[in-house]
Motif scaffolding. Structure first.
Motif, mmCIF file in Angstrom:
data_model
loop_
_atom_site.group_PDB
_atom_site.id
_atom_site.type_symbol
_atom_site.label_atom_id
_atom_site.label_comp_id
_atom_site.label_asym_id
_atom_site.label_seq_id
_atom_site.Cartn_x
_atom_site.Cartn_y
_atom_site.Cartn_z
ATOM 1 N N ALA A 93 0.999 -1.380 -0.106
ATOM 2 C CA ALA A 93 0.446 -0.078 -0.098
ATOM 3 C C ALA A 93 0.904 1.533 -0.112
ATOM 4 C CB ALA A 93 -0.905 -0.085 0.939
ATOM 5 N N LEU A 94 0.836 2.119 -1.136
ATOM 6 C CA LEU A 94 1.484 3.031 -1.339
ATOM 7 C C LEU A 94 0.652 4.439 -0.280
ATOM 8 C CD1 LEU A 94 2.893 2.555 -5.135
ATOM 9 C CD2 LEU A 94 4.072 2.244 -2.827
ATOM 10 N N VAL A 95 1.205 5.151 0.554
ATOM 11 C CA VAL A 95 0.012 6.090 1.069
ATOM 12 C C VAL A 95 0.496 7.440 0.803
ATOM 13 C CG1 VAL A 95 0.049 7.226 3.093
ATOM 14 C CG2 VAL A 95 0.407 4.911 3.228
ATOM 15 N N PHE A 96 0.276 8.184 -0.157
ATOM 16 C CA PHE A 96 0.479 9.866 -0.527
ATOM 17 C C PHE A 96 -0.131 10.817 0.213
ATOM 18 C CE2 PHE A 96 1.230 6.231 -3.551
ATOM 19 C CZ PHE A 96 1.758 6.914 -4.322
ATOM 20 N N GLY A 97 0.360 11.865 0.177
ATOM 21 C CA GLY A 97 -0.189 13.424 1.391
ATOM 22 C C GLY A 97 -0.469 14.574 0.372
ATOM 23 N N THR A 98 -1.173 15.148 1.570
ATOM 24 C CA THR A 98 -2.262 16.387 0.925
ATOM 25 C C THR A 98 -0.802 17.350 -0.010
ATOM 26 O OG1 THR A 98 -3.371 17.886 0.838
ATOM 27 C CG2 THR A 98 -1.696 17.461 2.683
ATOM 28 N N GLU A 99 -1.273 18.256 -0.909
ATOM 29 C CA GLU A 99 -0.720 19.001 -1.704
ATOM 30 C C GLU A 99 0.075 20.325 -1.055
ATOM 31 O OE1 GLU A 99 -4.063 18.213 -1.598
ATOM 32 O OE2 GLU A 99 -4.986 17.946 -4.161
ATOM 33 N N GLY A 100 1.074 20.449 -0.898
ATOM 34 C CA GLY A 100 1.929 21.090 -0.010
ATOM 35 C C GLY A 100 2.010 20.632 1.171
ATOM 36 N N ALA A 101 1.672 20.200 2.493
ATOM 37 C CA ALA A 101 2.442 19.820 3.368
ATOM 38 C C ALA A 101 2.853 18.492 3.735
ATOM 39 C CB ALA A 101 1.023 19.984 4.714
#
Length: 297
Positions: free
Chosen positions: A246-254
């Motif tokens: 499972a690959l986890v990607f964060g919000t834009e910017g932060a």
């Protein structure tokens, strides 16, 4: 067969599903609450129907009536024929694709059920010019989920739509969204994804980052894409060829929250040149999905 109804009043209550489509906050409130979403353009409408979404109604300008005639003849929902000027007054923008459909949402599965479900996979690529409903597959195989994408608090609808398109194109089996993530069925997400949001199974996690335990219990290694002192490179992760990832990607910017970074199994970075430290989340997802695709021995 649908009724073809000519409408010339922008305040006609039958057009309510289509009012104020450019008002993001209004649509965010209305669409999930009323169980609808808007599909824009011939291909996207056809892909939504092929994916099993029920049509509530369709809004067409005159030149699109013949193009969509087969759909009109097949669906029981009303079809409203309007001038381009009236369509713009109702929706708030120039509907240059000429065709809109209001579709009924489906109930979302739980994350546990989504991860446990095997699904048929069409073994043939589909491009932007292909009607998915007309594809003659080279073969079907049943596949349990091996590659999952998790998007944490992605708020830009275009980024989310692009990420879904990447997921569909690059073999991701399912997408999980954190509670505050944007709506993948919002019109812009659907449009940017070219209907890929209908192809990739998805749902929302009830709690995050507690949802990491749901993934781990299902046998997934949970890897966060981030800049971190403990991060391994994407190449190092890819060569492991984990059975379930499972690959986890964060919000834009932060980027990803500290709680998520503490909860996952691995931190992973994409090596970069020219002083660039990060990619747009959609671009990063494409790179990561391709690099970590399952490989046979």
């Amino acid at each position: 067969m649908a009724d073809l109804i000519t409408v010339d009043d922008p305040d006609d209550p039958r057009l309510r599903d289509y009012t104020g489509l450019t008002d993001v906050e209004l649509r965010r409130r209305r669409e999930p609450a009323e169980g609808l979403f808007i599909a824009e353009g011939e291909k996207v409408i056809r892909r939504a129907r092929h994916a099993g979404y029920e049509m509530r109604s369709m809004l067409l300008s005159a030149k699109w009536v013949d193009v969509m005639r087969d759909v009109i003849d097949e669906v029981p929902a009303p079809v409203y024929a309007v001038s381009p000027e009236l369509a713009e007054r109702v929706t708030g923008y120039h509907v240059h694709r000429g065709a809109l459909a209001s579709m009924q949402r489906k109930p979302l599965p739980t994350a546990e059920d989504l991860l446990a479900t095997t699904r048929p996979v069409v073994m043939e690529a589909v491009d932007d010019h292909t009607d998915i409903g007309a594809v003659s597959p080279l073969g079907l195989q049943e596949r349990a989920a091996r590659r999952i994408a998790v998007f944490e608090d992605i708020v830009d609808h275009a980024n989310l739509g692009a990420a879904f398109r990447n997921a569909a194109a690059l073999g991701v089996d399912a997408v999980l969204l954190t509670p505050r993530c944007a709506d993948p069925l919002y019109r812009r997400s659907v449009k940017v994804s070219m209907g890929a949001v209908f192809q990739v199974p998805w749902t929302r996690l009830e709690a995050w980052p507690k949802g990491v335990e749901v993934l781990r219990s299902a046998g997934f290694v949970v890897a966060a894409l981030c800049l971190s002192g403990r991060a391994i490179t994407l190449d190092e992760l890819a060569v492991r060829n984990d059975e379930k990832l499972a690959l986890v990607f964060g919000t834009e910017g932060a980027g990803l929250t500290p709680g998520t970074l503490a909860a996952v199994d691995e931190h992973v970075r994409i090596p970069m040149d020219a002083g660039v430290d990060s990619l747009n989340v959609a671009a990063a997802s494409a790179v990561a999905f391709y690099a970590t695709r399952p490989r046979t021995a």
